[in-house]
Motif scaffolding. Structure first.
Motif, PDB file in Angstrom:
ATOM      1  N   LEU A   1      -4.023 -33.033 -29.885  1.00  0.00           N
ATOM      2  CA  LEU A   1      -4.973 -32.988 -31.006  1.00  0.00           C
ATOM      3  C   LEU A   1      -4.523 -33.868 -32.167  1.00  0.00           C
ATOM      4  O   LEU A   1      -5.362 -34.491 -32.828  1.00  0.00           O
ATOM      5  CB  LEU A   1      -5.175 -31.546 -31.472  1.00  0.00           C
ATOM      6  N   LYS A   2      -3.235 -33.941 -32.424  1.00  0.00           N
ATOM      7  CA  LYS A   2      -2.730 -34.794 -33.512  1.00  0.00           C
ATOM      8  C   LYS A   2      -3.120 -36.255 -33.270  1.00  0.00           C
ATOM      9  O   LYS A   2      -3.644 -36.930 -34.162  1.00  0.00           O
ATOM     10  CB  LYS A   2      -1.213 -34.659 -33.619  1.00  0.00           C
ATOM     11  N   HIS A   3      -2.895 -36.726 -32.051  1.00  0.00           N
ATOM     12  CA  HIS A   3      -3.220 -38.126 -31.742  1.00  0.00           C
ATOM     13  C   HIS A   3      -4.723 -38.351 -31.675  1.00  0.00           C
ATOM     14  O   HIS A   3      -5.217 -39.401 -32.097  1.00  0.00           O
ATOM     15  CB  HIS A   3      -2.550 -38.558 -30.438  1.00  0.00           C
ATOM     16  N   MET A   4      -5.452 -37.347 -31.187  1.00  0.00           N
ATOM     17  CA  MET A   4      -6.901 -37.501 -31.116  1.00  0.00           C
ATOM     18  C   MET A   4      -7.514 -37.445 -32.513  1.00  0.00           C
ATOM     19  O   MET A   4      -8.454 -38.177 -32.805  1.00  0.00           O
ATOM     20  CB  MET A   4      -7.514 -36.440 -30.198  1.00  0.00           C
ATOM     21  N   ARG A   5      -6.965 -36.624 -33.389  1.00  0.00           N
ATOM     22  CA  ARG A   5      -7.473 -36.571 -34.769  1.00  0.00           C
ATOM     23  C   ARG A   5      -7.296 -37.929 -35.447  1.00  0.00           C
ATOM     24  O   ARG A   5      -8.205 -38.428 -36.101  1.00  0.00           O
ATOM     25  CB  ARG A   5      -6.745 -35.472 -35.547  1.00  0.00           C
TER      26      ARG A   5
END
Length: 126
Positions: free
Chosen positions: A90-94
Motif C-alpha cells: 500500500l505504501k508504494h501503491m499510494r
C-alpha cells in the motif's frame, strides 16, 4: 451519450502504465516485497498488473484473454501476504496513485479499490 469508462476518464493505457511503473520502482527497492517476485526482471509482473488494472477499470480485456479469470487470491496463495507486506504494498501503491495527480474523485475511487484489494489479499496473520 454514455459516460466514458473510468479507464478512459483517467487517460487510458498511458495512465495505468505510469501508475504501475511508479509502483514497481518502489517494489524493486523494498526488502520485504522484492523477494515475493521470483523473476529477476519485474517487467512481466508489471505487465500483468497493468493489464489487470486496465481491464478492471473498463479497458481492453487482454488480461482475461491471455491469462484467464483473474482469481487474485488463488494466484497470490503461494506467497505469504501478511499485514506487513500488505502495508508495504500500500505504501508504494499510494505513492504511485498520488503521482498521477488525478482529480480528487478519481484519485479516491482508484485508491479505495486498491486499498480494499490489498486487505483482501492478506492470507497470513503470522
Amino acid at each position: 451519450m454514455t459516460a466514458p469508462s473510468f479507464f478512459d476518464a483517467i487517460g487510458g493505457e498511458p495512465t495505468f502504465r505510469r501508475l504501475v511503473a511508479r509502483f514497481y520502482e518502489g517494489v524493486a527497492e523494498d526488502p520485504l516485497l522484492r523477494p515475493m517476485y521470483p523473476e529477476q526482471d519485474l517487467g512481466p509482473a508489471a505487465d500483468r498488473l497493468t493489464l489487470f488494472l486496465m481491464q478492471y477499470w473498463g479497458g481492453p480485456n487482454t488480461y482475461s484473454s491471455t491469462r484467464g479469470h483473474p482469481r487474485l487470491r488463488m494466484r497470490h496463495a503461494p506467497f505469504k501476504v501478511d499485514p506487513a507486506s500488505r502495508d508495504a504494498w500500500l505504501k508504494h501503491m499510494r505513492d504511485a496513485v498520488d503521482s498521477l495527480e488525478l482529480p480528487p474523485e478519481q484519485h479516491d475511487e482508484l485508491w479505495n479499490y486498491l486499498e480494499r484489494a490489498a486487505y483482501f489479499m492478506v492470507n497470513s496473520m503470522e
